[in-house]
Design a protein around this motif. Structure first.
Motif, PDB file in Angstrom:
ATOM      1  N   SER A  58       0.877  -1.221  -0.014  1.00 56.77           N
ATOM      2  CA  SER A  58      -0.047   0.127  -0.062  1.00 56.77           C
ATOM      3  C   SER A  58       0.730   1.395   0.143  1.00 56.77           C
ATOM      4  O   SER A  58       2.114   1.284   0.392  1.00 56.77           O
ATOM      5  CB  SER A  58      -0.737  -0.176   1.080  1.00 56.77           C
ATOM      6  OG  SER A  58      -0.133  -0.010   2.449  1.00 56.77           O
TER       7      SER A  58
ATOM      8  N   ASP B  22       0.784   4.942   1.608  1.00 55.70           N
ATOM      9  CA  ASP B  22      -0.009   5.688   2.779  1.00 55.70           C
ATOM     10  C   ASP B  22       0.381   6.953   3.079  1.00 55.70           C
ATOM     11  O   ASP B  22       1.678   7.488   2.811  1.00 55.70           O
ATOM     12  CB  ASP B  22       0.469   4.698   3.988  1.00 55.70           C
ATOM     13  CG  ASP B  22      -0.196   3.206   3.978  1.00 55.70           C
ATOM     14  OD1 ASP B  22      -1.456   3.053   3.677  1.00 55.70           O
ATOM     15  OD2 ASP B  22       0.547   2.392   4.510  1.00 55.70           O
TER      16      ASP B  22
ATOM     17  N   ASN C 212      -6.675   0.664   4.084  1.00 56.53           N
ATOM     18  CA  ASN C 212      -6.226   0.735   5.639  1.00 56.53           C
ATOM     19  C   ASN C 212      -6.228   2.081   6.286  1.00 56.53           C
ATOM     20  O   ASN C 212      -5.939   3.009   5.506  1.00 56.53           O
ATOM     21  CB  ASN C 212      -4.946  -0.282   5.639  1.00 56.53           C
ATOM     22  CG  ASN C 212      -3.653   0.537   5.156  1.00 56.53           C
ATOM     23  OD1 ASN C 212      -3.093   1.337   5.750  1.00 56.53           O
ATOM     24  ND2 ASN C 212      -3.508   0.266   3.805  1.00 56.53           N
TER      25      ASN C 212
ATOM     26  N   ARG D 129      -4.350  -0.811  13.379  1.00 54.16           N
ATOM     27  CA  ARG D 129      -4.260  -1.028  12.073  1.00 54.16           C
ATOM     28  C   ARG D 129      -5.748  -1.791  11.528  1.00 54.16           C
ATOM     29  O   ARG D 129      -5.812  -2.919  12.263  1.00 54.16           O
ATOM     30  CB  ARG D 129      -3.316  -1.442  11.330  1.00 54.16           C
ATOM     31  CG  ARG D 129      -3.308  -1.550   9.811  1.00 54.16           C
ATOM     32  CD  ARG D 129      -2.166  -2.250   9.229  1.00 54.16           C
ATOM     33  NE  ARG D 129      -2.446  -2.594   7.875  1.00 54.16           N
ATOM     34  CZ  ARG D 129      -2.882  -3.633   7.194  1.00 54.16           C
ATOM     35  NH1 ARG D 129      -3.193  -4.649   7.922  1.00 54.16           N
ATOM     36  NH2 ARG D 129      -3.236  -3.794   6.138  1.00 54.16           N
TER      37      ARG D 129
ATOM     38  N   SER E 238      -7.763  -3.151   8.287  1.00 55.35           N
ATOM     39  CA  SER E 238      -7.748  -3.121   6.657  1.00 55.35           C
ATOM     40  C   SER E 238      -9.053  -3.649   5.933  1.00 55.35           C
ATOM     41  O   SER E 238      -9.815  -4.477   6.868  1.00 55.35           O
ATOM     42  CB  SER E 238      -6.524  -3.727   6.092  1.00 55.35           C
ATOM     43  OG  SER E 238      -6.602  -5.054   6.341  1.00 55.35           O
ATOM     44  N   TYR E 239      -9.189  -3.384   4.930  1.00 55.66           N
ATOM     45  CA  TYR E 239     -10.689  -3.900   4.327  1.00 55.66           C
ATOM     46  C   TYR E 239     -10.082  -4.223   3.115  1.00 55.66           C
ATOM     47  O   TYR E 239      -9.756  -3.449   2.025  1.00 55.66           O
ATOM     48  CB  TYR E 239     -11.716  -3.089   4.258  1.00 55.66           C
ATOM     49  CG  TYR E 239     -12.894  -3.335   3.384  1.00 55.66           C
ATOM     50  CD1 TYR E 239     -13.700  -4.094   3.995  1.00 55.66           C
ATOM     51  CD2 TYR E 239     -13.024  -2.941   2.320  1.00 55.66           C
ATOM     52  CE1 TYR E 239     -15.002  -4.469   3.319  1.00 55.66           C
ATOM     53  CE2 TYR E 239     -14.330  -3.151   1.459  1.00 55.66           C
ATOM     54  CZ  TYR E 239     -15.262  -4.295   1.992  1.00 55.66           C
ATOM     55  OH  TYR E 239     -16.111  -4.417   1.169  1.00 55.66           O
TER      56      TYR E 239
ATOM     57  N   THR F 299     -11.224  -8.489   6.195  1.00 56.76           N
ATOM     58  CA  THR F 299     -11.091  -7.448   7.235  1.00 56.76           C
ATOM     59  C   THR F 299      -9.970  -8.135   8.068  1.00 56.76           C
ATOM     60  O   THR F 299      -9.709  -9.242   8.459  1.00 56.76           O
ATOM     61  CB  THR F 299     -12.152  -6.913   8.014  1.00 56.76           C
ATOM     62  OG1 THR F 299     -12.625  -8.121   8.671  1.00 56.76           O
ATOM     63  CG2 THR F 299     -13.344  -6.241   7.319  1.00 56.76           C
TER      64      THR F 299
END
Length: 188
Positions: free
Chosen positions: A91, A93, A148, A163, A165-166, A179
């Motif tokens: 990712s 971020d 996330n 944290r 996330s999806y 998730t």
């Protein structure tokens, strides 16, 4: 895909010009929960290395990183009976406040991050074989876009983070999602 590669190239190119790279990492415990077609109920550990590409402010950065996870699946009635699962997201971020830069450990009491990326997971795919007793599960890889976000805080003088996330599954898992929720110790 070409646009994503171009974006990554631009980020790395601008970073070489600015020479602001810093590395940080964290380790912690995590839980994974799959729903709909993605059957997964697992706990495990996560290692989160991150490369801060450039500073966007005094206590903010743009980074690229991952949250590598391995877990034990409690819903282990897979056809191949292997209860081990993995989590490999990548990712980009936006980090702010605590733990966004090396200096922010002393300047900030809290902070956070949010980002988007792509993830690869291992989960069980439900096969409806008209069996009233129980669906058949097979172990499959699930991948798709991931979002996330997290919150970083101090306990005494040590930095920790939460944290979430999806992941929205594609291909055979279309409509299924995973998730995760992680508690981590952040190394300074």
């Amino acid at each position: 895909m070409k646009k994503l590669l171009l974006l990554i190239f631009i980020i790395f190119s601008s970073n070489l010009i600015n020479a602001q790279q810093t590395f940080s990492h964290a380790i912690g415990a995590t839980g994974f929960l799959g729903t709909r077609n993605a059957n997964l109920h697992a706990v495990g550990i996560t290692y989160s290395p991150r490369l801060n590409l450039f500073k966007t402010g005094e206590s903010s950065t743009i980074s690229v990183g991952t949250n590598l996870g391995i877990g034990y699946n409690f819903k282990n009635n897979f056809a191949d009976k292997n209860p081990i699962t993995f989590h490999i997201p990548i990712s980009i971020d936006f980090n702010f406040g605590l733990a966004s830069t090396k200096d922010s450990f002393t300047k900030n009491k809290s902070g956070g991050f949010f980002g988007i990326g792509y993830s690869f997971e291992q989960a069980g795919l439900s096969l409806d074989e008209n069996n009233i007793e129980e669906d058949t599960l097979i172990k499959e890889n699930i991948n798709g876009p991931i979002a996330n976000l997290g919150y970083r805080f101090k306990i005494a003088s040590q930095a920790f983070g939460i944290r979430a996330s999806y992941l929205y599954g594609t291909d055979d898992f279309k409509g299924g999602y995973l998730t995760s929720l992680t508690l981590q110790y952040i190394f300074d």
